[in-house]
Design an enzyme around this catalytic site. Sequence first.
Site, short mmCIF file in Angstrom:
data_model
loop_
_atom_site.label_atom_id
_atom_site.label_comp_id
_atom_site.label_asym_id
_atom_site.label_seq_id
_atom_site.Cartn_x
_atom_site.Cartn_y
_atom_site.Cartn_z
N ARG A 61 4.90 12.15 -26.18
CA ARG A 61 5.82 11.31 -24.90
C ARG A 61 6.67 12.82 -24.02
NH1 ARG A 61 11.49 10.17 -24.94
NH2 ARG A 61 10.80 8.69 -27.04
N TYR A 113 3.64 7.94 3.27
CA TYR A 113 3.19 7.13 2.51
C TYR A 113 3.99 5.75 2.60
CZ TYR A 113 0.57 5.20 -1.70
OH TYR A 113 0.77 3.89 -2.54
N ASP A 185 5.52 16.77 -0.01
CA ASP A 185 3.72 15.90 -0.49
C ASP A 185 2.89 16.73 -0.22
OD1 ASP A 185 2.30 13.37 -0.95
OD2 ASP A 185 3.26 12.19 -0.78
N LYS A 210 -6.14 10.77 -5.62
CA LYS A 210 -6.60 10.91 -4.83
C LYS A 210 -7.41 12.72 -4.93
CE LYS A 210 -4.09 7.44 -3.62
NZ LYS A 210 -3.06 7.90 -2.92
C1 LIG Z 1 -1.51 7.49 -2.78
C2 LIG Z 1 0.02 8.50 -2.39
C3 LIG Z 1 1.06 7.95 -3.27
C4 LIG Z 1 1.17 7.68 -4.09
O1 LIG Z 1 0.29 8.21 -5.59
P1 LIG Z 1 0.18 6.82 -6.54
O2 LIG Z 1 -1.52 7.51 -7.55
O3 LIG Z 1 -0.89 6.07 -6.15
O4 LIG Z 1 1.07 6.51 -7.26
C5 LIG Z 1 2.14 9.19 -3.04
N1 LIG Z 1 1.55 9.94 -1.89
C6 LIG Z 1 0.59 9.66 -0.80
C7 LIG Z 1 0.59 10.62 0.07
C8 LIG Z 1 -0.54 8.97 -1.25
O5 LIG Z 1 -1.51 8.82 -0.52
#
Ligand SMILES: *Cc1c(COP(=O)(O)O)cnc(C)c1O
Length: 376
Positions: A61, A113, A185, A210
């Site tokens: 962890r 998001y 982000d 992603k």
């Molecule tokens: C998918 C996404 C998130 C969240 O991520 P997860 O891996 O689904 O928890 C945050 N920001 C953006 C721009 C995203 O496309």
Amino acid sequence: MINDCYYDKYDRKEKLHFDSKVVHGGLGCDPITGAVSFPVFQTATFRHRSFDISTGYNYSRLQNPTREELERTMAILEEGLEGFAYSSGQAASMSVFGLLEKGDHVILSDDIYGGTYRICADIFSKLDCEFTYLDMSDLENLEKAIRPSTKLLFVETPTNPMMKVADISAIAKIAKKHHVLLVVDNTFLTPYFQRPLTLGADIVLHSGTKYLCGHNDVIAGIVVVSTQELADHFRLQMKSRGNGLAPWDSWLLLRGLKTLSLRMERHDSNAKKVAAWLKTHPKVKKLNYAGVGGMISFEVDSLETVKHVLSDVQMILFAESLGGAETLITYPLTQTHESTPPAVREALGINERFLRISIGIEDAGDIIADLKQALG
Ligand SMILES: *Cc1c(COP(=O)(O)O)cnc(C)c1O
């Protein structure tokens, strides 16, 4: 032992170009055996040789060698000080918002998001934190919105799903002037196209699910920070929240990263072709493409057309998410942006005729042919 070897390698790898860094990662190979594929350290705990002899590892962890290799790799790619790998992008965001204290204020891109919006609205607003949503391309307005209680600026660029672009360097100057932290982000462009820390941001966030992973088979999140003070915060958060990425998932992300440059190049060149084609289609009324990367959104003429497209696509998959090898088409109204308040959605243009596509790495002609037959 692992750490000694790491510093030696790290110094040399700093000199490599980005396309080589993605392939060779942090340590790259296993310093003990020389295994070219970094091992999956599938263990919960670590043996201590004796009372005062330890490898430095205690419990997964807190630290796990495979997760650390991913964290080092991401720190190298984003040109930051330290990286952190989480069980999801949402877990990574939760740790970023974990910087907030009661009464703090945050300014965010107005078009973000949906899950990020949900964290603010459903969780941190209960701590009396306040949130302002702004168009981050209007810098004057942004500076005016900063209050004494403002702790974070949270920028998504290009935005999801309208693909609006913000000037990170200019926003970073405003953030520094007012002693506010800038979070970016970077999920949509990845460090291949954009390195926010080099432009003055303090924290970079990713949904690793992603493009970083790139194969639609792992849920993961990444944070990279620029200072030791921030690194200490995130390390403590991970230890306490217990949301670090598992060893096997860390390995899958490391594996995906090796082809990041190749994939981003293809996503980008395919998306440019598809965007140019969509622009000329009579049923496409509005097209949003930032001019870079693999994400496109567009508005069609009617709900009927939306229903046809989502039912009739063949190679393209009607599914939530983005950034994988496969082209995915998404309906933001009921999928990614379901949590966004209807008034905000309406103002942004996320209506019943709005679609988003994550352009994959297939043949561009096949993607266009599939859209052509589905649009009718
Ligand atoms: C998918 C996404 C998130 C969240 O991520 P997860 O891996 O689904 O928890 C945050 N920001 C953006 C721009 C995203 O496309």
